[in-house]
Write a protein that holds these residues in place. Structure first.
Motif, short mmCIF file in Angstrom:
data_model
loop_
_atom_site.label_atom_id
_atom_site.label_comp_id
_atom_site.label_asym_id
_atom_site.label_seq_id
_atom_site.Cartn_x
_atom_site.Cartn_y
_atom_site.Cartn_z
N TRP A 113 -2.43 -4.87 -9.67
CA TRP A 113 -3.79 -5.42 -9.54
C TRP A 113 -4.30 -5.92 -10.89
CZ3 TRP A 113 -8.61 -2.73 -11.00
CH2 TRP A 113 -9.75 -3.46 -10.63
N GLN A 119 0.38 0.23 -7.97
CA GLN A 119 -0.68 -0.60 -7.36
C GLN A 119 -1.69 -1.04 -8.41
OE1 GLN A 119 -2.43 0.71 -3.62
NE2 GLN A 119 -0.75 2.16 -3.31
N LEU A 165 0.81 -1.21 0.00
CA LEU A 165 0.00 0.00 0.00
C LEU A 165 0.85 1.27 0.00
CD1 LEU A 165 -2.74 -1.06 2.59
CD2 LEU A 165 -2.83 -1.19 0.08
#
Length: 335
Positions: free
Chosen positions: A77, A73, A66
């Protein structure tokens, strides 16, 4: 037909990619993440100092990636989805996102499809009934019902029903699909009736809005179609009123409703989501709200992507249905 379908799927893939990027950016826009939620829990409930809680939050943020920039990120993903079918790990539920979605999405889709079938059958039937009895008390009554269904917010109807069930009829089993004695029992007629007893408010509210729209559109289009020249010609040939309506007028009046199928599944899903949140049913709606509240970004993003995908799939289905009704659509799409 296959070429037409492949063209529609190919054109939908870039749209889905853009939607995934926009969805991820919007979800990440508010300040804070799941590590901040952990920090607040440690301070408020664990009695930790701010420094201790912040240190644990930073460690958690680094462990789960995070702390990386948002583009990284997002790429991690979306890369996991494309290459491995991995939608990420739910920080709040402490399990893979695919498991969370797989547990809640089928229930939501099943409820939405039931609502869609009821709304289509009842709405089209009432629309034909109203159009063939124009300016009668039946037409006025159905028009009033249609107006209410399209204007009264679904969450308001859900709140009213919850109030009546809990405070007027003393119903205590709110927020579940089954009574305790049927939770792990095998399927039977009694279990099915118990399911209906628990989900009928959600089905009724979500169906009401779709029914109102279908009825309103069907009535208006059928009235226009009944005044067309070919309908007058059919009447002049001696066909009965019912044959003229069902064989000639209704099929042509259905075209706008077929196009509506492109958005009906997302519409029914949002209707189910709104009411399921009020009734706290374990479906997609409460999961989206809960994950957004704690910053569980991968759960929220995946559910929003699923809703976006249903819109694209719905439009493809609508295109295919239009092709079956009117081959000119296929000829136009191939040029």
């Amino acid at each position: 037909m296959l070429r037409f379908l492949l063209m529609r799927i190919a054109s939908a893939l870039p749209v889905l990619a853009i939607l995934s990027l926009v969805t991820f950016a919007i979800i990440q826009a508010p300040p804070g993440d799941y590590a901040d939620y952990i920090k607040s829990q440690l301070i408020n409930q664990g009695g930790a100092s701010y420094a201790e809680a912040d240190a644990q939050a930073q460690a958690y943020r680094k462990e789960h990636g995070l702390d990386k920039p948002l583009p990284v990120q997002y790429l991690n993903w979306i890369g996991g989805i494309v290459t491995r079918g991995d939608f990420g790990y739910s920080l709040y539920y402490n399990r893979p996102v695919a498991d969370v979605v797989g547990e809640r999405l089928p229930r939501t889709l099943l409820l939405a499809l039931v609502c869609h079938l009821l709304a289509s059958v009842l709405g089209i039937s009432f629309g034909i009934w109203a159009a063939t009895r124009q300016c009668s008390w039946i037409d006025s009554t159905l028009s009033a019902i249609s107006f209410l269904g399209m204007t009264v917010p679904r969450f308001l109807m859900a709140l009213i029903i919850v109030y009546l069930l809990v405070f007027q009829f003393n119903v205590s089993e709110i927020g579940s699909f089954f009574s305790p004695r049927y939770g792990g029992a095998p399927w039977s007629w009694a279990k099915f009736l118990d399911l209906v007893k628990h989900v009928w408010p959600v089905v009724a509210i979500a169906t009401f809005g779709g029914l109102a729209y279908n009825m309103r559109v069907m009535r208006g289009n059928l009235l226009d179609t009944l005044n067309a020249q070919y309908v007058e010609t059919a009447k002049a040939k001696g066909l009965t009123g019912g044959a003229v309506v069902m064989r000639h007028a209704v099929p042509n009046a259905l075209h706008p409703l077929v196009m509506y199928q492109g958005v009906v599944l997302p519409y029914m899903l949002t209707g189910e989501i709104e009411t399921a949140i009020i009734f706290a049913l374990p479906t997609v709606g409460p999961a989206i709200v809960g994950s957004m509240a704690v910053g569980d970004v991968y759960v929220t993003a995946t559910f929003m992507m699923v809703l976006s995908a249903t819109l694209i799939v719905g439009n493809i289905i609508a295109d295919m249905l239009l092709v079956l009704l009117d081959p000119r659509v296929r000829q136009f799409g191939e040029h």
